[in-house]
Design an enzyme around this catalytic site. Structure first.
Site, PDB file in Angstrom:
ATOM      1  CG  ASP A 191      61.972  19.063  13.039  1.00 34.21           C
ATOM      2  OD1 ASP A 191      61.565  19.971  12.192  1.00 34.21           O
ATOM      3  OD2 ASP A 191      60.645  18.803  13.736  1.00 34.21           O
ATOM      4  CG  LEU A 195      63.891  23.664  12.448  1.00 29.02           C
ATOM      5  CD1 LEU A 195      64.350  24.387  13.126  1.00 29.02           C
ATOM      6  CD2 LEU A 195      62.841  23.090  13.468  1.00 29.02           C
ATOM      7  CB  SER A 245      47.383   8.191   9.413  1.00 25.19           C
ATOM      8  OG  SER A 245      46.254   9.089   8.721  1.00 25.19           O
ATOM      9  CB  ALA A 246      42.414   7.195  10.797  1.00 22.37           C
ATOM     10  CE1 TYR A 287      50.957  12.085   5.619  1.00 28.08           C
ATOM     11  CE2 TYR A 287      48.302  11.362   5.821  1.00 28.08           C
ATOM     12  CZ  TYR A 287      49.905  11.187   6.428  1.00 28.08           C
ATOM     13  OH  TYR A 287      49.641  10.921   8.634  1.00 28.08           O
ATOM     14  CE  LYS A 325      52.565   9.303   7.692  1.00 26.78           C
ATOM     15  NZ  LYS A 325      53.619   9.279   9.179  1.00 26.78           N
ATOM     16  CE1 TYR A 368      49.862   8.709  16.289  1.00 23.05           C
ATOM     17  CE2 TYR A 368      50.723  10.621  15.114  1.00 23.05           C
ATOM     18  CZ  TYR A 368      50.642  10.618  15.224  1.00 23.05           C
ATOM     19  OH  TYR A 368      52.540  10.139  15.669  1.00 23.05           O
ATOM     20  CG  ASN A 385      40.539  13.227  11.818  1.00 20.82           C
ATOM     21  OD1 ASN A 385      40.180  12.452  11.689  1.00 20.82           O
ATOM     22  ND2 ASN A 385      39.861  13.888  10.576  1.00 20.82           N
ATOM     23  CG  ASN A 427      46.036  21.269   3.916  1.00 26.90           C
ATOM     24  OD1 ASN A 427      45.868  22.120   2.689  1.00 26.90           O
ATOM     25  ND2 ASN A 427      47.441  21.027   4.191  1.00 26.90           N
ATOM     26  NE  ARG A 455      37.065  13.323   7.882  1.00 23.89           N
ATOM     27  CZ  ARG A 455      36.040  12.736   7.007  1.00 23.89           C
ATOM     28  NH1 ARG A 455      34.809  12.779   7.277  1.00 23.89           N
ATOM     29  NH2 ARG A 455      36.638  12.866   5.651  1.00 23.89           N
ATOM     30  CG  ASP A 460      36.496  15.789   2.369  1.00 26.86           C
ATOM     31  OD1 ASP A 460      38.024  14.721   2.512  1.00 26.86           O
ATOM     32  OD2 ASP A 460      36.173  16.285   2.565  1.00 26.86           O
TER      33      ASP A 460
HETATM   34  P1  NAD Z   1      53.762  18.450  11.511  1.00 27.11           P
HETATM   35  O1  NAD Z   1      54.465  18.758   9.858  1.00 27.11           O
HETATM   36  O2  NAD Z   1      53.692  19.789  12.551  1.00 27.11           O
HETATM   37  O3  NAD Z   1      55.054  17.648  12.023  1.00 27.11           O
HETATM   38  C1  NAD Z   1      55.945  17.164  11.873  1.00 27.11           C
HETATM   39  C2  NAD Z   1      57.437  17.677  11.554  1.00 27.11           C
HETATM   40  O4  NAD Z   1      58.493  16.974  11.034  1.00 27.11           O
HETATM   41  C3  NAD Z   1      57.644  19.060  11.302  1.00 27.11           C
HETATM   42  O5  NAD Z   1      58.521  19.679  12.518  1.00 27.11           O
HETATM   43  C4  NAD Z   1      58.680  18.807  10.180  1.00 27.11           C
HETATM   44  O6  NAD Z   1      59.590  20.351  10.295  1.00 27.11           O
HETATM   45  C5  NAD Z   1      59.171  17.999  10.276  1.00 27.11           C
HETATM   46  N1  NAD Z   1      60.340  17.123   9.158  1.00 27.11           N
HETATM   47  C6  NAD Z   1      59.520  16.490   7.992  1.00 27.11           C
HETATM   48  N2  NAD Z   1      59.885  16.501   7.616  1.00 27.11           N
HETATM   49  C7  NAD Z   1      61.619  15.588   8.114  1.00 27.11           C
HETATM   50  C8  NAD Z   1      62.711  15.485   7.368  1.00 27.11           C
HETATM   51  N3  NAD Z   1      62.953  14.820   6.502  1.00 27.11           N
HETATM   52  N4  NAD Z   1      63.791  15.137   7.994  1.00 27.11           N
HETATM   53  C9  NAD Z   1      63.777  15.830   9.274  1.00 27.11           C
HETATM   54  N5  NAD Z   1      62.118  16.521  10.045  1.00 27.11           N
HETATM   55  C10 NAD Z   1      61.605  17.052   9.107  1.00 27.11           C
HETATM   56  O7  NAD Z   1      53.312  17.495  11.466  1.00 27.11           O
HETATM   57  P2  NAD Z   1      52.270  16.968  12.446  1.00 27.11           P
HETATM   58  O8  NAD Z   1      50.698  17.022  12.990  1.00 27.11           O
HETATM   59  O9  NAD Z   1      52.825  16.516  14.026  1.00 27.11           O
HETATM   60  O10 NAD Z   1      52.413  15.248  13.074  1.00 27.11           O
HETATM   61  C11 NAD Z   1      53.536  14.616  12.651  1.00 27.11           C
HETATM   62  C12 NAD Z   1      53.317  12.741  12.445  1.00 27.11           C
HETATM   63  O11 NAD Z   1      51.586  12.794  12.504  1.00 27.11           O
HETATM   64  C13 NAD Z   1      53.484  13.347  10.680  1.00 27.11           C
HETATM   65  O12 NAD Z   1      54.165  11.679  10.580  1.00 27.11           O
HETATM   66  C14 NAD Z   1      51.954  12.724  10.605  1.00 27.11           C
HETATM   67  O13 NAD Z   1      52.029  12.833   8.942  1.00 27.11           O
HETATM   68  C15 NAD Z   1      51.223  12.029  11.586  1.00 27.11           C
HETATM   69  N6  NAD Z   1      49.911  12.445  11.756  1.00 27.11           N
HETATM   70  C16 NAD Z   1      49.713  13.710  11.602  1.00 27.11           C
HETATM   71  C17 NAD Z   1      48.154  13.874  11.568  1.00 27.11           C
HETATM   72  C18 NAD Z   1      47.878  15.363  12.093  1.00 27.11           C
HETATM   73  O14 NAD Z   1      46.077  15.236  11.595  1.00 27.11           O
HETATM   74  N7  NAD Z   1      48.344  15.975  12.099  1.00 27.11           N
HETATM   75  C19 NAD Z   1      47.054  12.700  11.740  1.00 27.11           C
HETATM   76  C20 NAD Z   1      47.943  11.445  11.392  1.00 27.11           C
HETATM   77  C21 NAD Z   1      49.261  10.801  11.511  1.00 27.11           C
HETATM   78  C1  WQD Z   2      37.693  17.146   8.083  1.00 24.70           C
HETATM   79  C2  WQD Z   2      36.458  17.304   7.832  1.00 24.70           C
HETATM   80  C3  WQD Z   2      36.526  17.453   5.669  1.00 24.70           C
HETATM   81  C4  WQD Z   2      38.386  21.106   5.967  1.00 24.70           C
HETATM   82  C5  WQD Z   2      42.996  15.163   7.239  1.00 24.70           C
HETATM   83  C6  WQD Z   2      43.769  13.813   6.566  1.00 24.70           C
HETATM   84  C7  WQD Z   2      44.154  12.422   7.218  1.00 24.70           C
HETATM   85  C8  WQD Z   2      44.724  13.141   8.936  1.00 24.70           C
HETATM   86  C9  WQD Z   2      43.988  13.952   9.612  1.00 24.70           C
HETATM   87  C10 WQD Z   2      47.131  12.908   9.050  1.00 24.70           C
HETATM   88  C11 WQD Z   2      35.660  16.443   6.494  1.00 24.70           C
HETATM   89  C12 WQD Z   2      35.579  19.052   6.172  1.00 24.70           C
HETATM   90  C13 WQD Z   2      37.689  20.277   6.279  1.00 24.70           C
HETATM   91  C14 WQD Z   2      37.005  22.460   5.510  1.00 24.70           C
HETATM   92  C15 WQD Z   2      35.515  21.874   5.360  1.00 24.70           C
HETATM   93  N1  WQD Z   2      45.877  13.268   8.484  1.00 24.70           N
HETATM   94  N2  WQD Z   2      36.038  19.890   5.811  1.00 24.70           N
HETATM   95  N3  WQD Z   2      35.986  22.402   5.532  1.00 24.70           N
HETATM   96  O1  WQD Z   2      40.253  14.715   6.024  1.00 24.70           O
HETATM   97  O2  WQD Z   2      39.598  13.882   7.792  1.00 24.70           O
HETATM   98  O3  WQD Z   2      41.620  13.974   7.326  1.00 24.70           O
HETATM   99  O4  WQD Z   2      43.533  15.515   8.961  1.00 24.70           O
HETATM  100  O5  WQD Z   2      47.388  12.112   8.537  1.00 24.70           O
HETATM  101  O6  WQD Z   2      45.203  11.099   6.210  1.00 24.70           O
HETATM  102  O7  WQD Z   2      42.989  13.084   5.175  1.00 24.70           O
HETATM  103  O8  WQD Z   2      40.376  15.877   8.333  1.00 24.70           O
HETATM  104  O9  WQD Z   2      40.303  17.484   8.761  1.00 24.70           O
HETATM  105  O10 WQD Z   2      40.580  17.813   6.352  1.00 24.70           O
HETATM  106  O11 WQD Z   2      38.681  17.250   7.191  1.00 24.70           O
HETATM  107  O12 WQD Z   2      34.074  21.220   5.568  1.00 24.70           O
HETATM  108  O13 WQD Z   2      37.645  24.092   5.551  1.00 24.70           O
HETATM  109  O14 WQD Z   2      36.002  18.549   7.970  1.00 24.70           O
HETATM  110  O15 WQD Z   2      35.758  17.591   5.058  1.00 24.70           O
HETATM  111  O16 WQD Z   2      34.768  16.387   6.270  1.00 24.70           O
HETATM  112  P1  WQD Z   2      40.202  14.712   7.144  1.00 24.70           P
HETATM  113  P2  WQD Z   2      39.669  17.515   7.771  1.00 24.70           P
END
Ligand code: NAD
Ligand code: WQD
Length: 338
Positions: free
Chosen positions: A33, A35, A126-127, A150, A154, A178, A180, A199, A232, A296
């Protein structure tokens, strides 16, 4: 399974929970990582929870020499690849950083795996790859139409991994989409620690509950959903990482490519979430309805049938549990990892 699992992005939100689940299932881990969006404290706490702190290599997945050293120095049998950038809005502003980090990073990782003869990979997809679906629930054969840079990173990495697996039948890949992910480990010791303004909905709601922000902005209440707010499929991070351990064991047991949704199959609206979090925290969540957020969609939830069939996995934790665990993490750690 002998040998260790390389967890890229293992210090992050999902990665840290995955490290804990892997170690508890008997799989030693090595974390890579840089970081850029996490703290090494998460891994120290994983160590406190399970008695075995993951080894952290501070480095970048785009650094081939660093990857080669890891594969040379450790007996790595599989990779869980979480590292990447994940903010949809930011990806529109700085797309090249997203393509470089997520796509070039994955290519570099794969080349190093190939050179080291490591054939097993579980990838965080991701979905978001489905874009705005024609219908719900969403199954894995739906067309892919991501609406952001983004999401396109994926989709591209999914395509690269599909070709890589197809080129050699000894290679095994799980593409996990995944929905949410929310919540935290029930101890309240590890959880999601977003930098700056969150976000995503759940961390924002949690910060309102703890008094860090004065109200939630609800992005639109005129969607064609039951209460007009976005719907969601929120999945507890503990369910999510349990699915990862099963996917890893599945690909090691039998070669091939699997594409699997990880969701609950249930839709939850923004206002459902607000009410559930109020009940879990005992705090009021003031909110104000504002304009829809660009990009959205109205509603999105998974058909989780394939995960049940292939992995015998189903999400078991309720929305109430997601809120209780998120609240415990937020209230015990109001400044995250500090
Ligand atoms: P996160 O940002 O908490 O974790 C990602 C980690 O990767 C971080 O620790 C960051 O420091 C590290 N990182 C980023 N770029 C790097 C690089 N170039 N080299 C080494 N380390 C690097 O995010 P998360 O929520 O834990 O997500 C993990 C994975 O799941 C991501 O690939 C994300 O796209 C995917 N994902 C997340 C969500 C979500 O809502 N959290 C949903 C769908 C998919
Ligand atoms: C959920 C709902 C917003 C914040 C995102 C990425 C997706 C995946 C998961 C990585 C929506 C509403 C949100 C706020 C709100 N990540 N909302 N006020 O958009 O479904 O998905 O995270 O892969 O790729 O797009 O998740 O949690 O941002 O929003 O009303 O301050 O909450 O409009 O309906 P989203 P989210």
């Amino acid at each position: 399974m002998a040998g260790s699992v390389l967890v890229t992005g293992g210090a992050g939100y999902i990665g840290s929970h995955a490290c804990l689940a892997l170690i508890e299932a008997g799989h030693p881990v090595v974390v890579l990582d840089n970081l850029c969006n996490s703290s090494p404290e998460s891994l120290q706490r994983v160590g406190q929870l399970c008695g075995e702190e993951p080894l952290l290599v501070r480095g970048d997945i785009r650094d081939r020499a660093c990857l080669d050293r890891i594969f040379a120095e450790h007996d790595i049998v599989a990779v869980m690849h979480f590292a990447g950038l994940k903010a949809v809005g930011e990806s529109v502003e700085i797309p090249l950083e997203y393509y470089d980090n997520n796509v070039t990073g994955s290519l570099t990782l794969l080349a190093a795996m190939q050179a080291a003869g490591v054939n097993n990979l579980v990838f965080s997809s991701s979905a978001t790859v489905y874009g705005d679906p024609a219908t719900v629930p969403i199954s894995e054969d739906f067309p892919l139409a991501p609406a952001s840079p983004y999401g396109r990173t994926k989709m591209m990495v999914e395509q690269i991994l599909t070709d890589w697996q197809c080129a050699d039948g000894a290679r095994n890949v799980a593409l996990l989409r995944y929905f949410n992910p929310v919540g935290a480990h029930p101890s309240g010791r590890i959880g999601e620690d977003p930098r700056g303004m969150p976000n995503n909905l759940m961390p924002f709601v949690a910060q309102v509950a703890v008094g860090k922000r004065d109200r939630l902005f609800v992005f639109g209440d005129d969607y064609p959903t039951a209460d007009g707010t976005g719907v969601r499929d929120y999945i507890h991070v503990m369910d999510l990482v349990e699915g990862h351990v099963l996917a890893l064991q599945d690909i090691i047991a039998g070669p091939g490519l699997r594409v699997i949704n990880l969701g609950t199959g249930r839709g939850v609206s923004v206002l459902d979430m607000v009410r559930a979090f109020e009940a879990a925290s005992g705090r009021q969540i003031p909110y104000e309805v504002v304009q829809r957020r660009a990009g959205d969609i109205a509603a999105c939830w998974a058909d989780p049938g394939r995960a049940a069939q292939l992995l015998a996995w189903r999400a078991s934790r309720s929305l109430e549990q997601m809120c209780i665990d998120s609240w415990r993490w937020q209230s015990d750690n109001p400044r995250g990892y500090g």
